[in-house]
Design a protein around this motif. Structure first.
Motif, short mmCIF file in Angstrom:
data_model
loop_
_atom_site.label_atom_id
_atom_site.label_comp_id
_atom_site.label_asym_id
_atom_site.label_seq_id
_atom_site.Cartn_x
_atom_site.Cartn_y
_atom_site.Cartn_z
N UNK A 28 0.79 -1.22 0.00
CA UNK A 28 0.00 0.00 0.00
C UNK A 28 0.82 1.27 0.00
N UNK A 29 2.13 1.15 -0.17
CA UNK A 29 3.01 2.31 -0.17
C UNK A 29 3.03 2.94 -1.56
N UNK A 30 2.81 4.26 -1.62
CA UNK A 30 2.82 4.96 -2.90
C UNK A 30 4.26 5.12 -3.39
N UNK A 31 4.53 4.60 -4.56
CA UNK A 31 5.87 4.67 -5.14
C UNK A 31 6.00 5.86 -6.09
N UNK A 32 4.92 6.18 -6.77
CA UNK A 32 4.88 7.36 -7.65
C UNK A 32 3.53 8.05 -7.46
N UNK A 33 3.57 9.31 -7.08
CA UNK A 33 2.35 10.06 -6.84
C UNK A 33 1.69 10.47 -8.17
N UNK A 34 0.38 10.62 -8.12
CA UNK A 34 -0.31 11.20 -9.28
C UNK A 34 0.18 12.64 -9.46
N UNK A 35 0.19 13.08 -10.71
CA UNK A 35 0.67 14.43 -11.00
C UNK A 35 2.14 14.49 -11.37
N UNK A 36 2.85 13.36 -11.20
CA UNK A 36 4.28 13.31 -11.55
C UNK A 36 4.42 13.28 -13.08
N UNK A 37 5.34 14.10 -13.59
CA UNK A 37 5.66 14.05 -15.02
C UNK A 37 6.67 12.95 -15.26
N UNK A 38 6.34 12.04 -16.15
CA UNK A 38 7.19 10.86 -16.39
C UNK A 38 8.36 11.20 -17.30
N UNK A 39 9.55 10.78 -16.89
CA UNK A 39 10.74 10.91 -17.71
C UNK A 39 11.03 9.56 -18.36
N UNK A 40 11.97 9.54 -19.29
CA UNK A 40 12.33 8.27 -19.93
C UNK A 40 12.85 7.27 -18.91
N UNK A 41 13.60 7.77 -17.92
CA UNK A 41 14.16 6.88 -16.89
C UNK A 41 13.03 6.27 -16.05
N UNK A 42 12.04 7.09 -15.67
CA UNK A 42 10.92 6.59 -14.87
C UNK A 42 10.11 5.58 -15.68
N UNK A 43 9.88 5.89 -16.95
CA UNK A 43 9.13 4.97 -17.81
C UNK A 43 9.83 3.62 -17.88
N UNK A 44 11.15 3.64 -18.03
CA UNK A 44 11.91 2.39 -18.12
C UNK A 44 11.78 1.59 -16.84
N UNK A 45 11.84 2.28 -15.68
CA UNK A 45 11.72 1.58 -14.39
C UNK A 45 10.33 0.97 -14.22
N UNK A 46 9.31 1.71 -14.66
CA UNK A 46 7.95 1.19 -14.59
C UNK A 46 7.82 -0.09 -15.42
N UNK A 47 8.41 -0.08 -16.60
CA UNK A 47 8.38 -1.26 -17.46
C UNK A 47 9.14 -2.43 -16.83
N UNK A 48 10.30 -2.13 -16.25
CA UNK A 48 11.13 -3.17 -15.63
C UNK A 48 10.43 -3.84 -14.45
N UNK A 49 9.57 -3.08 -13.76
CA UNK A 49 8.87 -3.61 -12.59
C UNK A 49 7.65 -4.44 -12.96
#
Length: 369
Positions: A28-49
């Motif tokens: 239940x821990x928020x890892x990425x808050x709503x309203x965050x602008x996604x960067x290429x690095x964040x997108x890659x991490x989301x995909x990896x997870x």
């Protein structure tokens, strides 16, 4: 009013998108808050997870409402129970005491009752359960998702409260036998050897042997674990039983199990979309899976979830705004581009239940809109 959002596959997630719903883990821990602008690095991490879908902001779809069949609090409590009790089961020294006291079955009964309570108050078609969540273990989330799908199906088919409780317990514990399988086999990204597949095929029987003597647990519930990989034509495992020899509960569970497995990202393949997973089930209806149950299941699942981008047969593109009751193949769509791929000045809605000449030909081709 719902947030401005559009459902996008993480495989096609454009950088600079703004997250419309938070990404949380199974604690239940928020890892990425709503309203965050996604960067290429964040997108890659989301995909990896292994996250399958996320919701991003889109001002043209500001009235889309995305609901969950169970409350976030219920989901968090359910996952915590699954994680804690499964870890108890994996430790033989603690397991005997827990079984003697009936602790495990009591904990899961409480979870099933709460899920049933939530489902009874939300009759909307179920969207994608694998979105915006980051999990420690596929077994944990798969057990919960299969329970939600199975209970909604069983409820729609008219099972009573006592039967639903037994079915729910069978669903939440159906893969408990996999706890005996080495993770290097479960998470293997390439094809399994014959010996490895033989090991995998033992988990239904291992689960049954573990559950059949558990206090306060019906033997029928244990048979859900035993039979969820059996198929009507005898091609399943572990015993290759057919038709009437398979318990009705296990027939429902088999459908939910396949649907969740195919719509979730796995190490060896990408997730399918709901309508693609339903095609697999319909192709086996009557031979592998109970035909009536597959047909009913198709009416409780949102084939094209709210927020999903679609292309129509006349070339127009848009986003699903809402469902048409149980006619989940014919949603209402907000048109955003014309047949020449030009953005329309004023988005408008097309109700596929009324405009019968309009059909959906593909999904998610508008990821960079």
């Amino acid at each position: 009013m719902g947030k401005r959002m559009r459902l996008v596959s993480t495989k096609k997630l454009p950088a600079s998108s703004i997250l419309a719903r938070p990404i949380v883990n199974d604690d239940g821990i928020v890892l990425l808050q709503e309203g965050v602008t996604l960067t290429e690095r964040i997108v890659k991490k989301i995909q990896e997870k292994g996250i399958t879908y996320v919701y991003i902001e889109d001002g043209r779809t500001d009235d889309i409402e995305v609901s969950s069949p169970i409350h976030d609090k219920t989901r968090g409590q359910a996952l915590a129970t699954i994680k804690n009790e499964f870890r108890t089961i994996m430790q033989p020294g603690r397991l005997q005491s827990a079984l003697t006291q009936g602790q495990v079955s009591k904990s899961f009964s409480t979870v099933v009752d709460k899920i049933l309570e939530d489902i009874e108050t939300n009759d909307d078609a179920i969207g994608i359960l694998s979105d915006i969540y980051m999990y420690d273990s596929y077994i944990f989330t798969h057990s919960l998702n299969v329970t939600i799908y199975t209970l909604r199906l069983a409820m729609k088919m008219g099972y009573n409260k006592q039967e639903l409780q037994a079915i729910g317990l069978g669903a939440i514990l159906h893969d408990v036998g996999k706890l005996n399988i080495p993770s290097e086999i479960l998470q293997k990204p390439t094809g399994l050897t014959e010996a490895e597949f033989t090991t995998i095929k033992k988990h239904p029987e291992d689960g049954f042997l573990l559950l059949k003597d558990m206090p306060n647990l019906s033997l029928l519930t244990a048979h859900c674990a035993y039979q969820h990989h059996e198929r009507l034509n005898g091609s399943g495992y572990p015993r290759g039983i057919k038709e009437e020899a398979i318990h009705p509960y296990a027939k429902l569970l088999a459908i939910a199990d396949v649907f969740d497995a195919t719509t979730s990202n796995r190490v060896y393949r990408n997730a399918m979309l709901p309508h693609e997973a339903m095609e697999i089930l319909f192709s086996g209806a009557g031979t592998l899976y109970d035909f009536q149950a597959v047909e009913v299941f198709s009416r409780v699942i949102a084939m094209y979830p709210n927020g999903m981008t679609l292309t129509l047969n006349d070339g127009r593109q848009g986003v699903v705004v809402r469902q048409n009751g149980e006619m989940t193949t014919r949603p209402v769509i907000r048109i955003l581009t014309d047949h020449n791929y030009n953005k329309v000045d004023k988005p408008y809605e097309v109700d596929l239940l009324k405009d019968t000449n309009v059909t959906i030909i593909s999904c998610e081709e508008l990821e960079a809109m």
